[in-house]
Design a protein around this motif. Sequence first.
Motif, short mmCIF file in Angstrom:
data_model
loop_
_atom_site.label_atom_id
_atom_site.label_comp_id
_atom_site.label_asym_id
_atom_site.label_seq_id
_atom_site.Cartn_x
_atom_site.Cartn_y
_atom_site.Cartn_z
N PHE A 170 0.82 -1.22 0.00
CA PHE A 170 0.00 0.00 0.00
C PHE A 170 0.85 1.26 0.00
CE2 PHE A 170 -2.92 -3.20 1.69
CZ PHE A 170 -4.03 -2.97 0.90
N GLN A 226 -1.70 6.91 1.15
CA GLN A 226 -2.61 6.75 0.03
C GLN A 226 -3.41 8.02 -0.23
OE1 GLN A 226 -3.40 4.30 -2.31
NE2 GLN A 226 -1.44 3.44 -1.69
N THR A 242 -6.97 3.23 -7.25
CA THR A 242 -6.99 3.46 -5.81
C THR A 242 -8.41 3.37 -5.27
OG1 THR A 242 -5.05 4.90 -6.00
CG2 THR A 242 -6.37 5.10 -4.01
#
Length: 446
Positions: A170, A226, A242
């Motif tokens: 991630f 993220q 995403t």
Amino acid sequence: MNKPSLSSQQLTSPATTRDTRLHGRWLLIARVSWIVLTLFLLTLNAVMIPSYDAVLQAHCQPGPQCFSIQLTAYDRMLLHQFGLSPGFLAAYRVMLDALSVLIYCVLGMLIFWRRSADRMALFCAFVLVLFGAAGFTNILQDTLAPFSPAWFVLIGTLDALGQTGFLIFFFLFPSGRFVPRWTRWIALLVVLYWIYTIFISNSLYSQNSWSNLVFFALLFSVVGAQVYRYRRVSTFRERQQTRWVVFGFSIGIVGFVLFLGLGSAFLPSALQQSGVAATLVAGTIIYGFLLLIPISIATAILRSRLYDIDTIINKALVYGLLTALLAAVYAGLIIGLESLFGLFSRQGAQPPVIVVSTLVIAALFQPLRSRIQRVIDRRFYRRKYDAHRTIANFSVRLRNQVELSQLSEELIAVVQETMQPASISLWLRQPPRNENIPGSTGGPPI
């Protein structure tokens, strides 16, 4: 002489972007390594399934090293009522774990088959196989790891690689680079954390407070990385990828937490501590939610032209909230009408109450769905919602507009409001003059 400017297509062409593909010898080594690793882990899990079933049915004193299903008197009563045996319970647990391993490996195989030349996709294939076959389930930890120190080191190493790789994924997804750059130091902390957890403290089965605190801090750093990548760095396609991963991750984690919370709040304590309920009900639901995470990751990587994830998220929000509200209204109607009928009659009125409540829910479904849809569109999709309304109103006015100058002004205003370009100009093409038509003005025909 002015320097030539690069167009947007040139800026995003493969020649000017970073190459993320493996070539030649390194690609061959990576592919052979993945194939060997996958076959090795699948073989180990398949061979250890009978031993795992025996461990689950073994009698031992409860403790940190006891992994069997401890059946209480309440559990044995439940099994007897349903006509089940302890062997069936152990076999069902084995089936859940084996199916989970198979799903992870199949997803890794699909990514390897379709995208093995891409470094990020190949890394994801390694992570899915390692995490699914050595970290997500307890087949190898409960059978081979206690067998000898050599097996403990090997299984622990594979487990650590899977756990660390899953979090580091991630930090790298979707471009394959650490963004922001300081996240590479957090990735090093992830490696140290899992090495300490698995090999030094052995706290996988006895988590302490500080270990949980570090783990959740690492999770929050993943979320922060993220969010930063999505808002500052990602391209349109990377944002779509995403969204798929975040959608699957959110549904999996929220469903997992809600199930545990509702179970703790409403289920009796005896049923919460039951090994039968934990395996047949909780195990099935929890595994189902958590498996949405690798499925969403594989979808984001494999789809070259992704589905419209915004539409899926929108529908999930609308129908999830609609279901919750209708269920609450239905339960309230059942309880309220039963109490109302009880004031006038000593006998119950269950059939009329159910019929009336069902009719009310059927009448509320469409208006409530439309209302929730409008609220979500205004709250989460404001720009698209306003753009749709503006275009719809302009279409209505267009039928009655005959002045060209007024129509041009309205058209420019609509484009400016919906698309918000940096600059806008309108050019009206003059109709061609047909010089061959008799009576037309102009020069002699050509």
